[in-house]
Design a protein around this motif. Structure first.
Motif, PDB file in Angstrom:
ATOM      1  N   ALA A  63       0.833  -1.207   0.000  1.00 53.23           N
ATOM      2  CA  ALA A  63       0.000   0.000   0.000  1.00 53.23           C
ATOM      3  C   ALA A  63       0.864   1.253   0.000  1.00 53.23           C
ATOM      4  O   ALA A  63       0.544   2.247  -0.658  1.00 53.23           O
ATOM      5  CB  ALA A  63      -0.921  -0.004   1.215  1.00 53.23           C
ATOM      6  N   LEU A  64       1.973   1.226   0.727  1.00 54.58           N
ATOM      7  CA  LEU A  64       2.859   2.387   0.787  1.00 54.58           C
ATOM      8  C   LEU A  64       3.562   2.598  -0.552  1.00 54.58           C
ATOM      9  O   LEU A  64       3.739   3.741  -0.992  1.00 54.58           O
ATOM     10  CB  LEU A  64       3.887   2.196   1.906  1.00 54.58           C
ATOM     11  CG  LEU A  64       4.805   3.381   2.191  1.00 54.58           C
ATOM     12  CD1 LEU A  64       3.985   4.591   2.633  1.00 54.58           C
ATOM     13  CD2 LEU A  64       5.829   3.026   3.249  1.00 54.58           C
ATOM     14  N   MET A  65       3.917   1.518  -1.219  1.00 57.73           N
ATOM     15  CA  MET A  65       4.654   1.632  -2.485  1.00 57.73           C
ATOM     16  C   MET A  65       3.778   2.124  -3.628  1.00 57.73           C
ATOM     17  O   MET A  65       4.227   2.890  -4.472  1.00 57.73           O
ATOM     18  CB  MET A  65       5.281   0.278  -2.845  1.00 57.73           C
ATOM     19  CG  MET A  65       6.498  -0.066  -2.012  1.00 57.73           C
ATOM     20  SD  MET A  65       7.396  -1.502  -2.661  1.00 57.73           S
ATOM     21  CE  MET A  65       6.203  -2.806  -2.363  1.00 57.73           C
ATOM     22  N   ILE A  66       2.530   1.683  -3.680  1.00 59.53           N
ATOM     23  CA  ILE A  66       1.668   2.056  -4.812  1.00 59.53           C
ATOM     24  C   ILE A  66       0.725   3.205  -4.466  1.00 59.53           C
ATOM     25  O   ILE A  66      -0.074   3.624  -5.293  1.00 59.53           O
ATOM     26  CB  ILE A  66       0.853   0.847  -5.308  1.00 59.53           C
ATOM     27  CG1 ILE A  66      -0.167   0.395  -4.254  1.00 59.53           C
ATOM     28  CG2 ILE A  66       1.756  -0.294  -5.709  1.00 59.53           C
ATOM     29  CD1 ILE A  66      -1.080  -0.724  -4.728  1.00 59.53           C
ATOM     30  N   GLY A  67       0.838   3.739  -3.244  1.00 61.73           N
ATOM     31  CA  GLY A  67       0.004   4.890  -2.880  1.00 61.73           C
ATOM     32  C   GLY A  67      -1.401   4.535  -2.483  1.00 61.73           C
ATOM     33  O   GLY A  67      -2.302   5.378  -2.509  1.00 61.73           O
ATOM     34  N   GLY A  81      -7.986   3.884  -5.734  1.00 60.59           N
ATOM     35  CA  GLY A  81      -6.608   3.881  -6.194  1.00 60.59           C
ATOM     36  C   GLY A  81      -5.680   4.569  -5.224  1.00 60.59           C
ATOM     37  O   GLY A  81      -5.725   4.336  -4.017  1.00 60.59           O
ATOM     38  N   SER A  82      -4.843   5.466  -5.742  1.00 58.98           N
ATOM     39  CA  SER A  82      -3.896   6.195  -4.905  1.00 58.98           C
ATOM     40  C   SER A  82      -4.434   7.554  -4.469  1.00 58.98           C
ATOM     41  O   SER A  82      -3.683   8.387  -3.976  1.00 58.98           O
ATOM     42  CB  SER A  82      -2.580   6.390  -5.655  1.00 58.98           C
ATOM     43  OG  SER A  82      -2.809   7.064  -6.887  1.00 58.98           O
ATOM     44  N   ALA A  83      -5.721   7.806  -4.671  1.00 62.32           N
ATOM     45  CA  ALA A  83      -6.331   9.053  -4.218  1.00 62.32           C
ATOM     46  C   ALA A  83      -6.767   8.910  -2.757  1.00 62.32           C
ATOM     47  O   ALA A  83      -6.762   7.819  -2.189  1.00 62.32           O
ATOM     48  CB  ALA A  83      -7.531   9.410  -5.092  1.00 62.32           C
ATOM     49  N   PHE A  84      -7.177  10.025  -2.148  1.00 60.99           N
ATOM     50  CA  PHE A  84      -7.535  10.004  -0.733  1.00 60.99           C
ATOM     51  C   PHE A  84      -8.885   9.349  -0.499  1.00 60.99           C
ATOM     52  O   PHE A  84      -9.098   8.701   0.513  1.00 60.99           O
ATOM     53  CB  PHE A  84      -7.534  11.429  -0.177  1.00 60.99           C
ATOM     54  CG  PHE A  84      -7.757  11.500   1.307  1.00 60.99           C
ATOM     55  CD1 PHE A  84      -6.720  11.221   2.182  1.00 60.99           C
ATOM     56  CD2 PHE A  84      -8.991  11.812   1.830  1.00 60.99           C
ATOM     57  CE1 PHE A  84      -6.914  11.269   3.552  1.00 60.99           C
ATOM     58  CE2 PHE A  84      -9.198  11.866   3.203  1.00 60.99           C
ATOM     59  CZ  PHE A  84      -8.156  11.590   4.066  1.00 60.99           C
ATOM     60  N   ASN A  85      -9.813   9.536  -1.430  1.00 65.88           N
ATOM     61  CA  ASN A  85     -11.111   8.870  -1.320  1.00 65.88           C
ATOM     62  C   ASN A  85     -11.709   8.684  -2.719  1.00 65.88           C
ATOM     63  O   ASN A  85     -11.187   9.238  -3.694  1.00 65.88           O
ATOM     64  CB  ASN A  85     -12.065   9.637  -0.383  1.00 65.88           C
ATOM     65  CG  ASN A  85     -12.460  10.993  -0.929  1.00 65.88           C
ATOM     66  OD1 ASN A  85     -12.739  11.150  -2.115  1.00 65.88           O
ATOM     67  ND2 ASN A  85     -12.481  12.004  -0.073  1.00 65.88           N
TER      68      ASN A  85
END
Length: 351
Positions: A63-67, A81-85
């Motif tokens: 999760a940290l690597m792909i955001g 995805g890698s967005a906040f919500n």
């Protein structure tokens, strides 16, 4: 909190000025494709993370690597995805879809086969990603973008498709996700809008700042709401009346320039159509949410605004060059005003 808000605004201003004054270092076409592939990445990263568990060490590392969910919250089955919500992810995907539609339109007109094939391959991915965010406003805007694409491509195809879309609107609504909670969701939005107006009346001149809105909302209702869930109310409540009037002026001038540009001979150019597809999405999506509260989105919108301001200035200069009498008259009026100002200053010195 006020100091932190000022630091964020200063950083935003620096990004805007950099892209406005030095567009050669980051060309518009590169920005467009980065945004498009960023939308694809939202879809791919979300589906890739589903193979891992966030509760496991491997899942947290992935999760940290792909955001995926480093500081956000669970999307509860909705794509983020890698967005906040999911709602923020949806707007990033809408921008990507708008840019990709213009690329496809330009490729069809110029016969650029590689761009056409790539665009046709990525288009269903972005459509599916927007649907999986389960944002009803996002899906409606997605449909409008496709209709605008058909309008620009062929009027003969656009008219029957538009007629069919209007007739099929009830069925499309049933096909959309979370339709059963539409009324409840809208009622919650209306309550937030009313409370946001109340917060504005308590801070009419300069607002609460972006950080202060949450605290004021908790003090007013006992609930934690981070922003007004409406672009115009957010600017009004967090920045006050002066900034709101300036914002309305900027929006009004931009709408005027956009309409004027489409009516001119350059309205069919790649850049003009790019802004026609992308800029209105900010207002349309902003009616139901406030995506600019996310720095991830704000940076992209500021970049787009920098390109837009520079492009309108260049078009205005070209129009002046095509009308030499208008240019000569403008220069004459400028020199006359300078002479009048100098005469008044000299008269004051004599007195």
């Amino acid at each position: 909190m006020d100091f932190l808000s000022t630091l964020i605004l200063t950083g935003y201003l620096g990004i805007y000025l950099c892209l406005l004054q030095q567009p050669v270092r980051f060309p518009l076409r590169r920005f467009v494709w980065i945004t498009i592939f960023g939308g694809v990445y939202l879809f791919v990263s979300d589906h890739l993370f589903r193979f891992f568990s966030f509760d496991s060490p491997v899942g947290r590392a992935m999760a940290l690597m792909i955001g995926q969910q480093p500081f956000g919250y669970s999307g509860q089955g909705r794509l983020m995805g890698s967005a906040f919500n999911p709602n923020y992810a949806c707007y990033l995907l809408i921008l990507a879809l708008a840019f990709l539609s213009v690329e496809l339109l330009n490729a069809v007109r110029t016969g650029h086969r590689r761009t056409m094939l790539l665009s046709l391959a990525l288009l269903p991915i972005l459509d599916l990603a927007i649907y999986e965010t389960e944002s009803r406003a996002g899906i409606v805007i997605m449909i409008l973008i496709h209709l605008l694409f058909l309008f620009k491509l062929s009027r003969r195809v656009f008219v029957p498709v538009l007629t069919l879309s209007v007739l099929a609107a009830p069925f499309v609504y049933q096909w959309m996700p979370r339709t059963g909670s539409t009324e409840l969701s809208f009622d919650k939005r209306v309550a937030i809008w009313k409370n946001s107006l109340h917060i504005f009346f308590d801070n009419p001149l300069f607002g609460t700042t972006s950080f202060g809105f949450r605290e004021d909302y908790i003090a007013l209702t006992g609930r934690m709401i981070p922003h007004a869930h409406d672009l115009f109310l957010a600017v009004l409540s967090t920045s006050g009346m002066f900034c709101f009037l300036f914002f309305i002026a900027v929006v009004g001038v931009s709408v005027y320039n956009l309409i004027r540009l489409q009516r001119s001979s350059s309205g069919r150019s790649y850049t003009a159509e790019l802004f026609l597809f992308a800029l209105p999405t900010l207002i349309l999506y902003g009616l139901m949410d406030f995506p600019l509260s996310s720095p991830q989105i704000m940076i992209i919108v500021l970049a787009m605004t920098g390109y837009w301001i520079r492009y309108t200035a260049r078009v205005r200069h070209l129009v002046d060059m095509r009308h030499p009498l208008r240019l000569i008259l403008r220069r004459h009026l400028t020199r006359r005003r300078r002479k009048e100002a100098t005469s008044v200053e000299s008269f004051k010195n004599l007195l």
